[in-house]
Design an enzyme around this catalytic site. Sequence first.
Site, mmCIF file in Angstrom:
data_model
loop_
_atom_site.group_PDB
_atom_site.id
_atom_site.type_symbol
_atom_site.label_atom_id
_atom_site.label_comp_id
_atom_site.label_asym_id
_atom_site.label_seq_id
_atom_site.Cartn_x
_atom_site.Cartn_y
_atom_site.Cartn_z
ATOM 1 N N LYS A 268 -47.724 3.612 5.243
ATOM 2 C CA LYS A 268 -48.118 4.783 4.452
ATOM 3 C C LYS A 268 -48.842 4.297 3.198
ATOM 4 O O LYS A 268 -48.309 3.519 2.418
ATOM 5 C CB LYS A 268 -46.877 5.588 4.058
ATOM 6 C CG LYS A 268 -47.147 6.702 3.038
ATOM 7 C CD LYS A 268 -45.845 7.317 2.521
ATOM 8 C CE LYS A 268 -46.083 8.239 1.335
ATOM 9 N NZ LYS A 268 -44.822 8.766 0.772
ATOM 10 N N ASP A 273 -49.566 9.890 -5.737
ATOM 11 C CA ASP A 273 -48.943 11.119 -5.219
ATOM 12 C C ASP A 273 -48.524 12.024 -6.370
ATOM 13 O O ASP A 273 -47.475 11.842 -6.970
ATOM 14 C CB ASP A 273 -47.730 10.772 -4.358
ATOM 15 C CG ASP A 273 -47.076 12.018 -3.767
ATOM 16 O OD1 ASP A 273 -47.766 13.056 -3.685
ATOM 17 O OD2 ASP A 273 -45.896 11.941 -3.391
ATOM 18 N N LYS A 280 -45.258 17.425 -8.743
ATOM 19 C CA LYS A 280 -44.055 16.729 -9.194
ATOM 20 C C LYS A 280 -43.847 16.951 -10.692
ATOM 21 O O LYS A 280 -44.798 17.243 -11.426
ATOM 22 C CB LYS A 280 -44.200 15.219 -8.947
ATOM 23 C CG LYS A 280 -44.191 14.789 -7.502
ATOM 24 C CD LYS A 280 -44.387 13.286 -7.412
ATOM 25 C CE LYS A 280 -44.359 12.802 -5.970
ATOM 26 N NZ LYS A 280 -43.010 12.890 -5.374
ATOM 27 N N ASP A 291 -46.632 4.689 -4.285
ATOM 28 C CA ASP A 291 -46.442 5.401 -3.021
ATOM 29 C C ASP A 291 -47.276 4.806 -1.889
ATOM 30 O O ASP A 291 -47.205 5.269 -0.756
ATOM 31 C CB ASP A 291 -46.764 6.890 -3.188
ATOM 32 C CG ASP A 291 -45.947 7.783 -2.259
ATOM 33 O OD1 ASP A 291 -44.905 7.321 -1.771
ATOM 34 O OD2 ASP A 291 -46.357 8.937 -2.034
ATOM 35 N N ASP A 350 -45.692 18.038 -1.204
ATOM 36 C CA ASP A 350 -45.160 16.760 -1.686
ATOM 37 C C ASP A 350 -44.460 15.980 -0.573
ATOM 38 O O ASP A 350 -44.056 14.844 -0.769
ATOM 39 C CB ASP A 350 -44.195 16.995 -2.853
ATOM 40 C CG ASP A 350 -43.849 15.719 -3.586
ATOM 41 O OD1 ASP A 350 -44.652 14.762 -3.525
ATOM 42 O OD2 ASP A 350 -42.788 15.664 -4.226
ATOM 43 N N GLU A 352 -45.863 14.599 1.937
ATOM 44 C CA GLU A 352 -47.177 14.273 2.491
ATOM 45 C C GLU A 352 -47.205 12.989 3.309
ATOM 46 O O GLU A 352 -48.085 12.795 4.152
ATOM 47 C CB GLU A 352 -48.221 14.190 1.359
ATOM 48 C CG GLU A 352 -48.301 12.860 0.623
ATOM 49 C CD GLU A 352 -47.003 12.447 -0.048
ATOM 50 O OE1 GLU A 352 -46.718 11.239 -0.076
ATOM 51 O OE2 GLU A 352 -46.260 13.324 -0.537
ATOM 52 N N ARG A 354 -45.298 11.884 5.676
ATOM 53 C CA ARG A 354 -45.134 12.141 7.113
ATOM 54 C C ARG A 354 -46.384 12.776 7.718
ATOM 55 O O ARG A 354 -46.617 12.661 8.925
ATOM 56 C CB ARG A 354 -43.903 13.010 7.338
ATOM 57 C CG ARG A 354 -43.979 14.416 6.744
ATOM 58 C CD ARG A 354 -42.621 15.040 6.515
ATOM 59 N NE ARG A 354 -41.928 14.427 5.382
ATOM 60 C CZ ARG A 354 -40.716 14.775 4.979
ATOM 61 N NH1 ARG A 354 -40.052 15.731 5.591
ATOM 62 N NH2 ARG A 354 -40.153 14.166 3.950
#
Length: 497
Positions: A268, A273, A280, A291, A350, A352, A354
Amino acid sequence: MELAVAVVAPQALAEHKTPALAVAVQGKSLSASARALDEASAGALQAALARSGFEGKPGQTLALHSLPGIAAGLVLVVGAGDAAEVSLQAWHKLVVSAVKALPGKLGKATSTLAELPVAGRDLAQRISDHARFAIEAGYRFDEYKSKKPAATDLLGKLTLGIAERGDLKAAKDALTWGRCIGEGQSFARDLGNQPGNVAYPGYLAEMARALGEDGDIQVEVLGEDEMRKLGMHCLLSVSAGSQHDAQLAVMRYQGGKAKDAPVVLVGKGITFDTGGISLKPGAGMDEMKFDMCGAASVLGVMAAVKLAKLNLNVIGVIACAENMPSGTATKPGDIVRTMSGQTVEILNTDAEGRLVLCDALTYVERFKPAVVVDIATLTGACVVALGKVASGLFSPSDALAEELLAAGQRADDRAWRLPVWDDYQELLDSPFADIANIGGPTAGSITAACYLARFTKAYAWAHLDIAGTAWLSGSQKGATGRPVPLLLEFLRARAAD
């Protein structure tokens, strides 16, 4: 730091000409090398320990200068605890402490710590560990500092002493493997520590291309037009609000036979993010540059695999996007179609990671993999469950899960298995699409893994949630490079089969 192995028998240590020499103490018991120095100094070493109240706790250090009869100007005594065998975790801690305590201004040093008895580790493994842990201890990220540490602040060379010449060849090979792990981990840390205004998706794609410059790794990068043609609308939904295009980089290392099925690693790579429209909180959001540490770990592994020349076919895939809020960003409630044909109701932008991974996991079916492992800073729920100690491991395959758990134990880069049972799948039901991208307030890390499981039916698969282990916060803030050691041990074991 330059690393080397040399034969330095305990009886010759007193005459060994080195600016600094590291020896160990287990509780009140001196190691063989420490005993030799104590005898050569007519008991001065032992007397100095007694005066200082040195307890020999794991990682405790004491610098002794100009001991009589000792050629080394400084003797660094390192505590190893009082157990008959040092645990792997204590061994890791004491090597890192020792290397950090060696004054860089001395330029070079010799360590005899590999003579310690470490549970489950032979000499070659201890040399490999020592090399890797030394690189970890010497790591610095100061690329953006106006005033960088002087060269004299950093230890330039560390020699690992062994007692027997017959062990030299195996020790040198072991040092090479430890260096491969250490350098792969450092590369991943460098990438993770880059700020989000530098390490955008295109930057990670360029890092992948750089690995292929010498031809040992074949690299292909797919841009948004190619991904759109493939139907990767779920991945593209994450980058919809960003000015930076998403990238999917594929790195192919052919170290095994042409017909051997590859091990595929999928990382990933959310380079920053914000949470998107599901924004967030501001506090701590700077850490969302980390991230992309799943992608960074895949890049680090591929760099190390190439360096080690592993006899295995490995494919690394990084799915990279920046998750930003804007007028074009994906909204909660939007429905997108994945490359697999399944539709997803995005209830929270959020969640995201996956979304990029599910399309990448469908894409890698074309490689007919032996196994697929995805690596992702996926859920805060995993941090709550396991903290900063263990990565979360999910797999329907007991055999694959055991392989990864064992590799983590060997590398002191541990994981802990959690369920990915079908019982949890109903939490992802959506009234409007085939699946929702979140499963509610409970079992968050498990439902995230269950989401990914729907896209991995074609091969053996495992998921590593590294949200807790990929970086540290507070005064030690920075990327850790985990789980590069775990993954490399996993690959080496497969290459040896």
